[in-house]
Each structure stands twice: as structure tokens, then as C-alpha cells.
Scaffold this active site. Sequence first.
Site, short mmCIF file in Angstrom:
data_model
loop_
_atom_site.label_atom_id
_atom_site.label_comp_id
_atom_site.label_asym_id
_atom_site.label_seq_id
_atom_site.Cartn_x
_atom_site.Cartn_y
_atom_site.Cartn_z
N ARG B 30 0.88 -1.39 -0.06
CA ARG B 30 -0.02 0.05 -0.18
C ARG B 30 0.87 1.27 0.19
NH1 ARG B 30 -3.44 2.37 4.74
NH2 ARG B 30 -1.56 1.63 6.14
N CYS B 51 16.37 21.09 31.74
CA CYS B 51 15.87 19.96 31.85
C CYS B 51 15.24 19.59 33.40
CB CYS B 51 16.70 18.71 31.50
SG CYS B 51 16.28 16.94 32.05
N CYS B 54 17.74 16.44 34.87
CA CYS B 54 19.18 16.22 35.14
C CYS B 54 19.56 16.69 36.36
CB CYS B 54 19.75 17.27 34.30
SG CYS B 54 20.36 16.90 32.50
N ASN B 76 6.52 11.20 40.92
CA ASN B 76 6.05 12.25 39.71
C ASN B 76 5.27 13.42 40.37
OD1 ASN B 76 4.72 13.40 37.45
ND2 ASN B 76 4.96 11.16 36.33
N ASP B 77 5.65 14.39 39.79
CA ASP B 77 4.95 15.81 40.26
C ASP B 77 3.50 15.96 39.96
OD1 ASP B 77 7.55 16.79 41.75
OD2 ASP B 77 8.29 16.56 39.96
N HIS B 114 21.92 13.14 30.23
CA HIS B 114 20.79 13.51 29.39
C HIS B 114 20.68 13.13 27.88
CE1 HIS B 114 17.49 16.87 28.68
NE2 HIS B 114 17.89 16.74 27.62
N ASN B 154 8.11 5.29 27.90
CA ASN B 154 7.73 5.76 26.88
C ASN B 154 8.69 6.42 26.17
OD1 ASN B 154 5.14 4.96 26.85
ND2 ASN B 154 4.66 6.78 28.24
N GLY B 160 4.63 9.97 23.01
CA GLY B 160 4.05 10.57 24.22
C GLY B 160 5.02 11.15 25.15
N CYS B 161 6.28 10.84 24.92
CA CYS B 161 7.28 11.23 25.84
C CYS B 161 7.43 12.74 26.02
CB CYS B 161 8.72 10.36 25.72
SG CYS B 161 9.84 10.75 26.83
N SER B 162 7.17 13.27 27.46
CA SER B 162 7.25 14.91 27.30
C SER B 162 8.65 15.33 27.96
CB SER B 162 6.08 15.14 28.29
OG SER B 162 6.13 14.54 29.47
N HIS B 165 15.04 13.68 28.76
CA HIS B 165 15.96 13.03 29.29
C HIS B 165 15.58 11.44 29.79
CE1 HIS B 165 19.27 13.20 32.80
NE2 HIS B 165 18.52 12.14 32.76
N HIS B 167 14.13 8.16 30.74
CA HIS B 167 13.67 7.85 31.96
C HIS B 167 12.48 6.87 31.62
CE1 HIS B 167 10.85 10.94 30.37
NE2 HIS B 167 9.79 10.42 31.10
N GLN B 169 8.87 4.87 33.82
CA GLN B 169 8.18 5.24 35.06
C GLN B 169 7.45 3.96 35.64
OE1 GLN B 169 5.03 8.22 34.10
NE2 GLN B 169 5.81 8.41 31.98
N LYS B 312 2.68 3.04 11.99
CA LYS B 312 1.49 2.31 11.86
C LYS B 312 0.40 3.07 12.67
CE LYS B 312 -1.99 -0.70 11.87
NZ LYS B 312 -2.67 -1.01 10.64
N GLU B 318 -8.94 -0.52 13.92
CA GLU B 318 -8.15 -1.08 15.09
C GLU B 318 -8.78 -0.86 16.37
OE1 GLU B 318 -7.08 0.11 12.36
OE2 GLU B 318 -5.28 -1.05 11.62
#
Lengths: 339, 339
Positions: B30, B51, B54, B76-77, B114, B154, B160-162, B165, B167, B169, B312, B318
Site C-alpha cells: 500500500r 531539563c 538532570c 511524579n510531580d 541527558h 515511553n 507521548g514522552c514529554s 532525558h 527515563h 516510569q 502504523k 483497530e
Amino acid sequence: MKFSFEEHSHRRFNPFTGSYVQVSPHRSKRPWQGQQEKIVKSDPVTYDPECFLCPGNTRVGGEINPDYTSTFVFTNDFGALTQDIPSGSYEDGDFFKAKSERGMCKVICFSPDHSKTIPQLNQDQVFDVVKTWRKEYMELSELDFINYVQIFENKGEVMGCSNPHPHGQIWAQESIPDEPLKKQQRFLKYYQSKGKNMVTEYVQAELVKKERIIYENDSFVVLVPFWAVWPFETMIASKSHIESLAKMSDTQMADLADAYRTLTIKYDRLFDVSFPYSAGIHQAPTDGKDHPEWDLHMVFYPPLLRSASVKKFMVGYEMLANPQRDLTAEKAAGVLREL
Amino acid sequence: MKFSFEEHSHRRFNPFTGSYVQVSPHRSKRPWQGQQEKIVKSDPVTYDPECFLCPGNTRVGGEINPDYTSTFVFTNDFGALTQDIPSGSYEDGDFFKAKSERGMCKVICFSPDHSKTIPQLNQDQVFDVVKTWRKEYMELSELDFINYVQIFENKGEVMGCSNPHPHGQIWAQESIPDEPLKKQQRFLKYYQSKGKNMVTEYVQAELVKKERIIYENDSFVVLVPFWAVWPFETMIASKSHIESLAKMSDTQMADLADAYRTLTIKYDRLFDVSFPYSAGIHQAPTDGKDHPEWDLHMVFYPPLLRSASVKKFMVGYEMLANPQRDLTAEKAAGVLREL
Ligand SMILES: O=P(O)(O)O[C@H]1O[C@H](CO)[C@@H](O)[C@H](O)[C@H]1O
Ligand SMILES: O=P(O)(O)O[C@H]1O[C@H](CO)[C@@H](O)[C@H](O)[C@H]1O
């Protein structure tokens, strides 16, 4: 301090599928430094000579589109499901089980106009889309090897839509896929134990509570389900029993078109952008059996969270553990209702 | 024409969760005209004064990170799950069921550097990450209100990693979330009926077949599961019974680090890019019960399909019907094995 689901982390149960959603209302304050989505405005050109879907143009597969004036349906040139495969299966011990899957994939162009998405079409044009769904659903049900028909739309590049000409799709196949199968099993159990339909009973309960209702007309209600996963997830559900598109009257079809149009107009206003989503219809399987337990409903899964460029990522925890949302269903419904 | 799962559309069964995947091998031809992903190279700076993660820097919540030299874990804050909420539940009829959910969310910085993702760290550093997981898992299991610990990562903005650095979770909570719960139920049923563990039995069966194996060391196998959903989805699974991180020897931890590192080095080579994915560990719940039916395994869900910029999309069909893939598990394994 008393538990309040407007404020405190909690799980909600989805009776349609048996799954849960983790709701974390306090989390909407989180700052966002991650990916920004490109803001794609709908194409301003009504006809694009390079488009595979515009009237009179040549498709990827070489076929020429007719000079259509309403909706136009054709078989996907790169369908994930096809008719022409041999049947067979493979089974080896507990871990290796596979089975051939026949089917068909179709594309529905909503109108000849390259620039017009559903909220930009008029009521008659959206009514034509609903009539086309019905015709396709009925024709596909006639085929012996088609036991389930999934009608859906991917709107926007961020939802994997690979052609800007507004269109939906139909994937029809031998097996009942996982998601409708979960509903099938739960609707049937409910129907057998209560003699009632889960979807219409739910709609009636929501009409009493009102707080998650966004819009209604004579036949349909637009609401944010109590167990919504996506930030602005919604459902269009029927007030009375309708097994499938095949069983709908003209009035009901017009009302579905009205609800679909009204909802998507609201969506476009939310972040002032052509609002992306995946949407589709869940309804009775086409397996030749009666399905009094089923009621047709349409679901909308839009990814945007806070603005036209910040989406909710269903990754990490959501993929590995459990869907999670930051905003309550009631807040989302309130915002959409007011638009 | 005989049915061949290298060529023809079919469904495969996932015995770990009871779900199916639609495989459409013919579909990889395709053309793609949809969204292109931004190619994000890993940050070349070893220390970034802006960061939040860091060493020595101030976090969003105002706290100051220590001058850490190995891994560094903090709460996590903006955690989706917190400890300090009142317990309570809400139930009204068949459709409205909610329950408070306590928990904790933690962040694990893999190293002070980092710029260094897992495949760029050395074996000792990745071993430190595994030891940190184990320590956290064991500490969290001590807490009465924590019944499940989800460790995950992630990687990449597209997932979606924000924060760039490197890491991972940990989200730990009262309930067993949906995905591990499905496995819990199926592993237990298998164990009760056969007196054997599903994961290690599966690994043994794959070691005989060889075609989906990518890499192995003394303790672990890296493979593409027969029922993989994502294009280059993989699993790191133990050759012998290991209920959870708590039960691992130093040798096994070093072997897990080696498998994790080797796999991610291969991933980075695949499309010559810092390869994005969501990955995480499924293992025994921390509900105070014995779980002989469980074997720890790590799963990787990477979105890229054909190149560094074409992913994908799990949308439309899906989301509404069934996961679908274009490339067979065997092809994906072949490519990854050779790298
Ligand atoms: O916690 P982060 O990295 O800010 O956020 C990311 O991971 C979370 C857990 O998978 C998701 O809920 C978020 O949607 C995602 O953006
Ligand atoms: O068929 P399209 O629009 O080319 O492709 C899109 O929709 C399909 C059905 O939801 C998905 O499988 C694809 O990943 C997505 O890109």
C-alpha cells in the site's frame, strides 16, 4: 474529606465491554512539553486533479472514478481483507493458532467536493451518507461469508487518514472482531437475564441524569459515556430499539444524519480546527441470526486533549495496563453541550 | 492454491490475553500519502540546564534533584495516581459504577546523562536500571494498598514522552489493571489445568521453532510473538520460571539487562533512528498472594512501520473492531535477527 469523582482518582466500569477506565481529574494541570500536532486545516480546493478520490480521476489501482454527484463507493485498492483467498487454518499446540479470514474493504466518498468534511455538508448530503451506509450494510449482509460489517471514518492526518478527500470505510468479514464481540456477549447476557436492551436502557438512564447529554432529537441522543476513555469521546445512541441500519426508517436515518452533523459541528468549534477522530457504528452482526439484544450506536474517539495541537497519548501505561483519562466525562459533556 | 500465512489474510490467536490480531501480509504494498513523523535524534547534550530531570536541577514541583551518578527515582510531580485520597465508591443501577483508586507514580532517570538512551548506556548502567526496578518493585509490594506495579518506558516524542532525558516510569495501584488482569486469569487457568506455566511453555515452543527468535542468552529469549500486533513488537521472556523481579538472581538481572540492551541496539539500527516504543514489564501482582502461574516478561510496542517517518496508525478499524497488522511476525523477526 469525602470521595468525589469530580476531584479524586478513580476507576469507572464500562458495562458494554466489561473494561475499566482510570480517571485522574487532578491531572489536567500537568504541563505539556511533548510533541505538538501539526494543525491541518481542511483542504480549501473543491476539486484536486491529483486526488485519487475526486470524480473523474484515476485511482492508485488504475481504475477511473465516475463523475459522481452524491456519495461514491468503491472497493479499496489495497484492502486488508479480500475475497479471493483460500480457506485454511493452522494449529499447533496451545500457542500457534491461525485461521484464514475472508472479507471486503470499501471506501465511501462522502461527496464529490474535495474540501467538505461531514460538518461542512448540508443535512441532505449527510442523509445521503447514512442511506449509503444502509445500502452497503444490507448488500453485504446478503453475502454468506460476511458475518460482521464495520463502518468507520478516520478523520484527520493525526488519525492515520491517508487521503484528505473526506471519506469513510467499510471493512466486512467472516469473524466478529474483538471489540463488537465483547459487546455482543454482554448485550446478549443482559438481554437474556433482564429481557431488556443494554443500550436503550442506558440511554434512558442518561436522559434522566442529563449531565452527560450533549444533544438530542426525536430518535437519537448524543452523550459522553460515563466510562469514556478519550478526552472528548462521545456516543450517538438510539432512544428506541434499532438492531441495525437495515431496520431504520427514513425519519430515523434523517435523525442520525442530524445528530452526526450537529456533533461534528460542535467538535470543529471546540478548538477551532477541523476536529480529528475515528468514529464508527456498532450494530448487529450479519450472521443470518436475529439479534434482538443489539442496538445500533455510533462511537467517536477523538485524540485532542487541550488544544488543536496537544493530543492525549494512549501509550505506556494505557497500552500495558489500562486506559486513563485526565478530564471527567461530565466536564467534557458540559463543554460540548455549550458550544 | 493452499492457505499460507505468509501470503493470505488471517487471524491469529493470543493465548496470553484471549484476543485476536488480523494479519494482512499482502497489504505492505500500500502506498503511503498520510502523516510523516518528525525524526527526533537523541539530544546530543549530556547536561541540559533547562531539563527537569538532570542532576542538580529544579523540577516542575520546585524540588531540587540531587547530584545523582547512577539511576535516580522520584515521585511524579503530576502523578495520575496518588496516595492521599479518601476511599469511596459510587454505584447507581447497572450503568454507573465507580470506585476510588489509590496509588503512586514514580519516575526513574536511567542515568545522569541527558543524551543517553538505554542502547547507548553500557551493560553495567543497564544492570543498574534493572536493579532499581527490583528495589522499587520490592518496596512497593510492602505497601498494603499496592496490589499491582506497572513498570514502563515511553521512548520518543511520537510515544507521548514529554521529557527527552531518558527515563522510565512506575505506576503502582490498588487494582490489577485490565491488561495484566487478562493475563492473570489466563495464566492461572493454564496453570490449574496443566500444572505448567504459560510463558515458559511458550518460550520452549518458540525455541524449537526458531523462526521468531531474535536473540537469546542463558536466562532470556527475545522474540516476536506469533500474535504480535505492532509492526516490530517483541517480547523478552524468561527461559525458566521467574514470578517477578523480587525472585531474580544477580545473573538473571544481568541477563535481562543484556537482552534489553541488545534488543534496543537492534531497534536503533532498524531505521537508523533513536527507535521509539512503549515497553514495560508484566509480572506477578503484589497482592500478598503466591503467583506460581506468573512469569515475568517484558513487552515492546514500537509504532514505526516502514521507515523513521512512517508509523502504523492503530485507528478506525483497530480501535473499533480489531488490531490489524500488515507484516507477518516471522518477517519482522527475520529482519531484527539479522541486524
Ligand atoms: O507521564 P508523561 O510522560 O508525562 O505522559 C505520557 O505517559 C503517560 C503514561 O503512559 C500517558 O498517560 C500520557 O498520555 C503520556 O503523554
Ligand atoms: O485505510 P487507510 O486510510 O489507508 O489507513 C488507515 O486506516 C486503517 C483502518 O483503520 C488503518 O489500518 C491504517 O493504519 C490507517 O492508516
